[in-house]
Motif scaffolding. Structure first.
Motif, mmCIF file in Angstrom:
data_model
loop_
_atom_site.group_PDB
_atom_site.id
_atom_site.type_symbol
_atom_site.label_atom_id
_atom_site.label_comp_id
_atom_site.label_asym_id
_atom_site.label_seq_id
_atom_site.Cartn_x
_atom_site.Cartn_y
_atom_site.Cartn_z
ATOM 1 N N PRO A 1 0.827 -1.214 0.000
ATOM 2 C CA PRO A 1 0.000 0.000 0.000
ATOM 3 C C PRO A 1 0.863 1.268 0.000
ATOM 4 C CG PRO A 1 -0.870 -1.597 1.568
ATOM 5 C CD PRO A 1 0.444 -2.149 1.076
ATOM 6 N N ASP A 2 1.914 1.272 0.801
ATOM 7 C CA ASP A 2 2.806 2.438 0.857
ATOM 8 C C ASP A 2 3.549 2.632 -0.455
ATOM 9 O OD1 ASP A 2 2.249 3.263 3.315
ATOM 10 O OD2 ASP A 2 4.247 2.885 4.187
ATOM 11 N N GLN A 3 3.990 1.521 -1.049
ATOM 12 C CA GLN A 3 4.747 1.646 -2.296
ATOM 13 C C GLN A 3 3.862 2.221 -3.397
ATOM 14 O OE1 GLN A 3 5.581 -1.717 -4.867
ATOM 15 N NE2 GLN A 3 7.736 -1.188 -4.954
ATOM 16 N N MET A 4 2.635 1.720 -3.479
ATOM 17 C CA MET A 4 1.748 2.178 -4.550
ATOM 18 C C MET A 4 1.440 3.669 -4.423
ATOM 19 S SD MET A 4 1.238 -0.681 -6.153
ATOM 20 C CE MET A 4 0.067 -0.105 -7.323
ATOM 21 N N HIS A 5 1.283 4.136 -3.184
ATOM 22 C CA HIS A 5 0.786 5.503 -2.992
ATOM 23 C C HIS A 5 1.829 6.431 -2.383
ATOM 24 C CE1 HIS A 5 -3.034 3.852 -4.137
ATOM 25 N NE2 HIS A 5 -2.944 2.954 -3.177
ATOM 26 N N HIS A 6 3.095 6.071 -2.524
ATOM 27 C CA HIS A 6 4.155 6.871 -1.922
ATOM 28 C C HIS A 6 4.165 8.287 -2.500
ATOM 29 C CE1 HIS A 6 8.130 8.044 -0.562
ATOM 30 N NE2 HIS A 6 8.104 7.003 0.247
ATOM 31 N N PRO A 7 4.273 9.283 -1.640
ATOM 32 C CA PRO A 7 4.237 10.664 -2.168
ATOM 33 C C PRO A 7 5.359 10.960 -3.157
ATOM 34 C CG PRO A 7 4.785 10.624 0.194
ATOM 35 C CD PRO A 7 4.332 9.241 -0.175
ATOM 36 N N LEU B 1 14.494 1.495 1.292
ATOM 37 C CA LEU B 1 14.756 2.588 2.226
ATOM 38 C C LEU B 1 13.704 3.684 2.154
ATOM 39 C CD1 LEU B 1 16.916 3.042 4.260
ATOM 40 C CD2 LEU B 1 18.325 4.139 2.516
ATOM 41 N N GLU B 2 13.057 3.818 0.999
ATOM 42 C CA GLU B 2 12.073 4.891 0.835
ATOM 43 C C GLU B 2 10.764 4.577 1.548
ATOM 44 O OE1 GLU B 2 13.182 2.805 -1.377
ATOM 45 O OE2 GLU B 2 11.478 1.879 -2.385
ATOM 46 N N LEU B 3 10.591 3.318 1.975
ATOM 47 C CA LEU B 3 9.325 2.928 2.598
ATOM 48 C C LEU B 3 9.503 2.896 4.117
ATOM 49 C CD1 LEU B 3 8.530 0.022 0.092
ATOM 50 C CD2 LEU B 3 7.548 2.331 0.105
ATOM 51 N N PRO B 4 8.742 3.718 4.847
ATOM 52 C CA PRO B 4 8.970 3.825 6.301
ATOM 53 C C PRO B 4 8.911 2.482 7.012
ATOM 54 C CG PRO B 4 7.305 5.419 5.541
ATOM 55 C CD PRO B 4 7.670 4.595 4.352
ATOM 56 N N GLY B 5 8.007 1.597 6.558
ATOM 57 C CA GLY B 5 7.863 0.299 7.223
ATOM 58 C C GLY B 5 9.103 -0.579 7.062
#
Ligand code: MGD
Ligand code: MGD
Ligand code: SF4
Ligand code: MO
Length: 715
Positions: free
Chosen positions: A55-61, A605-609
């Motif tokens: 979910p984070d990867q798809m919608h990363h700002p 690294l770009e994904l907080p999780g």
């Protein structure tokens, strides 16, 4: 209103089936959560921490949702995808006119491999423009695996399955983290549970790895080998098997040449010799050989570790030789695990296929190396870019890869990337490679495209289909990788030949057209594959057919070039001697590659999780080594090979053998400085060289078991 749709994860190759919760969002549907599909018979609900970040990867700002073009001042500016493709096509046409079609290259990396049509589309594009300059990460991964059959031969029905193995010998892979395994069963598909069950039914596990890995924790016998000494260790195992007569004589008589040649080549590798050389216990060498040979079924297999260490082709050869002399092949009437549903059906008879010369691909201009199986070697690409003359590469399309940090020899790679007339990168992130590009094309991501699990198709433990539609509509000006290559061939006025025909002839192809054109020869025809959904097809299991009565093909476990290598290994003090400039006293440590749970090569690294698990690739070392160096966890250390240095942040790890630095690759950036090592890590590729440290058979650079020195760092 939340809607749940089913698909499979494509962050890595493992293709875990998932349920995706989609909710309406401000700019379009939004993925809010994913879960493994509990009732899946193969994956049983398994997902890993990387997949759960979808979910984070798809919608990363920061996700790129439209192409970028390098402007005159050097900065990036927005451009539409149709403008970008117009301009790229025009520049490619000029480059082809000036330098010939071979000057246009593409490199498909791990991100491209996760899309079932991206590599096929790149190949179609290359056929269309008549350029053989096609590269992928396969040639910097385990190239010996593709080539070894050319030396030792193969078996049409394949080697033993994992599901009924009595023994499994894992040489330098770690499926519990990587989802990769030399055998089906441990490739993705719930590796912890699969392993626990295998142990319960009595399977013995032998692990050969300098680290006590998550896999080694299950081992009956763990040989903590000195990195780079696998050839000596394997020669020692073969010696025990052959000298004690534990091999399958009947099988060898019928199918194997060179057994006596091999036996005399390995005769000097006594358990005591191997023990001192590989730093393992002599009794364990004997025990491992006997444990392996005593089992009726099961194989030995290698992973990236030994495939990246010096002498990788020899390691692969000796590993297969061990399987072959023990007769670990599928016999007539036995079932193969995978149904290979996506590939053209070929005979599966219980018979050998003789070695055939693999040195038939187009030659590189350097080091007497050649391409193979339709690809050129990524370890030679930088030289092909930098060296003027006929055949020089001037344009490169990077198709979901990150050569700036992943390719061996970072200095050479960065010079090459900057020397190109045109660099196009298809990536949703502004990576170290994208930062060098003239154009960055924003791709659709996995949940926005139709796909089939094409990599897992080879490794699944049952015939299994799982076509997926896109589960959400993409927002932004994004293109599937095939659309980039299709758009370019259309603009260049050339064909895009694929298995199903010329994709460039279609006016508005869809993802599923691209899939149909790629898998036109699939054993389960694509229309049926698609309508079958996620399902096991027991009726499609392959059963090994009888050998042809007049089959004369045989394995050869004693070929001259490999036996010469065995003699050379004996003549050396250590495998590190193959690394130019190696001096034992100066380079007491060996740096080995490894995967980490919360990253996929340079991605994560770009994904907080994922970043919460660490923002650097630590230099994991044994606590006693840290104490000897006078450093503690968290301290910076300078790690130097014969060709370069990086700064690493050390971390005490009792699971790492003494004298070893265990460190993940593809971290850091392309700046050639490690000032930000605590925030972005450091690329181990700077310690490697494509020209000085490579395997003469495969061109593979030495990326593991690298001799290094480690010193406390002033910075
Ligand atoms: N020293 C050392 N070097 C190594 C290795 C080692 O062990 N040690 N390992 C080697 C191996 S095995 C490999 S495979 C290579 C890896 O080499 P690469 O594949 O070149 O490196 P990655 O970092 O995996 O790059 C994949 C890129 O694809 C992007 N991506 C992800 N999803 C998508 C998508 O859907 N579409 C597109 N277009 N892009 C996407 C990611 O953002 C990422 O930037 O490195 C090799 N280099
Ligand atoms: N989480 C995660 N999963 C991944 C990736 C990732 O980056 N992260 N990358 C993906 C890619 S591109 C690939 S190719 C696969 C690779 O999959 P694997 O081959 O399983 O990779 P690793 O987990 O690095 O395991 C390699 C092992 O080899 C050992 N080793 C290193 N040098 C030597 C040596 O000289 N001899 C021996 N015997 N062992 C040695 C290391 O200690 C390590 O345990 O994983 C894929 N899956
Ligand atoms: S193992 Fe690979 S495919 Fe499965 S959830 Fe993790 S990243 Fe996704
Ligand atoms: Mo890889």
């Amino acid at each position: 209103m939340i809607e749940t749709r089913e698909t499979f994860c494509r962050v890595c190759h493992a293709a875990c089936p998932i349920e995706v919760d989609v909710a309406p969002g401000e700019v379009g549907p939004k993925v809010v959560e994913i879960r493994g599909v509990r009732d899946d018979p193969l994956f049983e609900g398994y997902t890993c921490i990387k997949g759960r970040q979808l979910p984070d990867q798809m919608h990363h700002p920061d996700r790129l949702r439209a192409p970028l073009r390098r402007a005159v001042g050097g900065h990036f500016e927005a451009v539409t995808s149709s403008e970008a493709l117009d301009e790229i096509a025009a520049r490619l046409a000029g480059i082809i006119e000036r330098h010939g079609p071979g000057s246009v290259a593409s490199y498909t990396g791990t991100g491209g491999y996760q899309n079932s049509v991206a590599l096929a589309a790149a190949r179609g594009f290359h056929k269309g423009i008549r350029s053989r300059s096609i590269y992928s990460s396969v040639t910097i991964d385990q190239p010996a695996k593709s080539l070894i059959g050319g030396l030792i031969g193969t078996w049409e029905a394949g080697f033993h399955n994992f599901r009924d193995a009595d023994v499994s010998m894992a040489i330098g892979y770690n499926p519990m983290v990587s989802s990769y395994g030399a055998v089906g069963g441990l490739q993705g598909t719930n590796p912890f549970t699969v392993m626990r069950r295998a142990k319960q039914r009595g399977m013995k596990l032998i692990v050969i790895d300098p680290r006590r890995t998550e896999l080694a924790a299950f081992a009956d016998l763990h040989l903590q080998v000195k990195p780079g000494e696998d050839p000596a260790l394997l020669a020692g195992l073969l010696r025990v098997v052959l000298a004690e007569g534990l091999h399958d004589r009947e099988f060898c008589d019928r199918w194997v040449d060179g057994v006596d040649v091999l036996a005399s080549a390995v005769d000097r590798f006594t358990p005591e010799y191997v023990a001192s050389r590989a730093e393992v216990d002599a009794d364990d060498v004997v025990a491992a050989a006997r444990m392996f040979a005593a089992a009726g079924r099961g194989t030995a297999g290698t992973g990236t570790g030994p495939n990246m260490a010096p002498n990788s082709m020899l390691t692969e050869y000796l590993t297969l030789a061990l399987n072959i002399v023990c007769g670990r092949v599928i016999r007539e009437g036995e079932e193969l695990e995978s149904g290979l549903l996506l590939y053209a059906e070929t005979p599966k008879r219980a018979q050998a296929v003789a070695p055939v010369d693999y040195r038939t691909g187009p030659p590189h201009r350097f080091r007497d190396l050649r391409g193979y199986q339709g690809e050129m070697l990524s370890t030679v690409l930088a030289e092909e870019i930098l060296e003027p003359g006929e055949g020089q590469v001037r344009a490169l399309i990077v198709n979901g890869g990150n050569p700036a940090v992943a390719f061996p020899d970072q200095d050479l790679t960065m010079r090459a990337l900057r020397d190109l007339d045109l660099l196009v990168v298809i990536d949703h992130r502004m990576t170290a490679t994208a930062a060098e590009a003239h154009y960055v094309i924003a791709p659709t991501l996995s949940l926005e495209r139709a796909d089939v699990p094409h990599l897992m198709d080879r490794w699944l433990t049952q015939p299994y289909s799982n076509h997926t539609d896109a589960v959400i509509e993409p927002t932004g000006d994004v293109l599937n990788e095939w659309e980039v290559f299709w758009g370019l061939t259309r603009r260049l006025g050339v064909a895009m030949p694929m298995a199903g025909g010329d994709l460039a002839e279609l006016e508005q192809p869809t993802d599923d057209d691209a899939i149909d054109y790629t898998y036109a020869r699939a054993r389960l025809p694509m229309a049926e594959y698609r309508s079958a959904g996620r399902r096991v097809h027991p009726e499609l299991a392959f059963v090994a057919a009888p050998a042809e009565a007049d089959c004369t093909a045989r394995f050869d476990v004693g070929v001259a070039p490999m036996m010469e290598r065995v003699a050379e290994v004996f003549a050396q003090q250590t495998g590190a001697e193959l690394v130019a400039g190696f001096v034992p006293a100066e380079y007491p440590f060996r740096l080995v590659s490894r995967r980490m749970k919360a990253s996929l090569n340079s991605l994560g690294l770009e994904l907080p999780g994922l970043a919460k698990h660490g923002t650097t690739n630590p230099a994991f070392m044994h606590p006693d080594d840290l104490a000897d160096l006078g450093v503690e966890s968290g301290d910076p250390v300078e790690i130097s090979s014969t060709v370069g240095s990086i700064t690493g942040i050390c971390e005490a790890a009792p699971d790492v053998k003494r004298g070893v630095v265990s460190m993940a690759h593809s971290w850091g950036d392309g700046s050639m400085s490690d000032a930000k090592v605590r925030d972005i890590g450091a690329p181990t590729s700077r310690l490697t060289s494509t020209t000085a440290h490579f395997d003469a058979f495969t061109g593979m650079a030495v990326l593991s078991a690298i001799p290094v020195q480690v010193r406390p760092s002033a910075s």
